[in-house]
Design a protein around this motif. Structure first.
Motif: not given
Ligand code: CMP
Length: 146
Positions: A68, A114-120, A100, A19, A110, A102
């Motif tokens: 994932s 970063a867009g998410s906890i996975e795609q960080n 995360d 990402d 991040r 957030a």
């Protein structure tokens, strides 16, 4: 005397994830390391196979997000780097921010990208023993400049 040399020089593995490469922030990540005086002593771009991603994240094999995560990590090119400096494992983790986004502090990689906890966007080793294992996963000692 020599108090400036008291810090323990460490190495850690940093990865710009698919990402981060896709969003065009390789240079921005590198800039944030260099701005903090962290030295890059090895660097390569590669694309992991699914099997190679599974091997890298083997400690997370039992986690619900393993399939994932390894799918994502093998979805495009990554940039792997060895960072060197005093206390660089903790310093890199501070620059990255919490897993995360957030929960990541303002101004961290991040929180900013970063867009998410996975795609960080980035990965960083979490301790000296994992740093050694993870660096070896991507680099031979001959690849690392001294
Ligand atoms: P990283 O620092 O590379 O270490 C393990 C990775 O698993 C983590 O960053 C995230 O990309 C991913 N991850 C961790 N926790 C979760 C979660 N709860 N859900 C999805 N992915 C996660």
């Amino acid at each position: 005397m020599h108090h400036m040399e008291d810090g323990t020089k460490q190495r850690t593995l940093s990865i710009v994830k698919p990402d981060g490469v896709g969003k065009g922030v390789i240079g921005e990540v590198v800039r944030r390391f260099e701005k903090e005086g962290i030295r890059i002593v090895a660097m390569r771009m590669l694309r992991l196979s699914r099997k190679q991603a599974e091997g890298f994240y083997a400690v997370h094999r039992e986690r619900p997000f393993f399939a994932s995560l390894t799918d994502f990590m093998s979805s495009g090119p990554i940039v792997a780097m060895v960072l060197e400096g005093d206390d660089v494992i903790a310093r890199n983790r501070k620059i990255m921010g919490a897993t995360d986004p957030a929960k990541a502090d303002k101004g961290t990689i991040r929180a900013d990208f970063a867009g998410s906890i996975e795609q960080n966007i980035v990965h960083g080793s979490d301790a000296p023993d994992t740093a050694v294992t993870e660096i070896r996963y991507f680099f031979s000692e001959l690849d690392i400049v001294s």
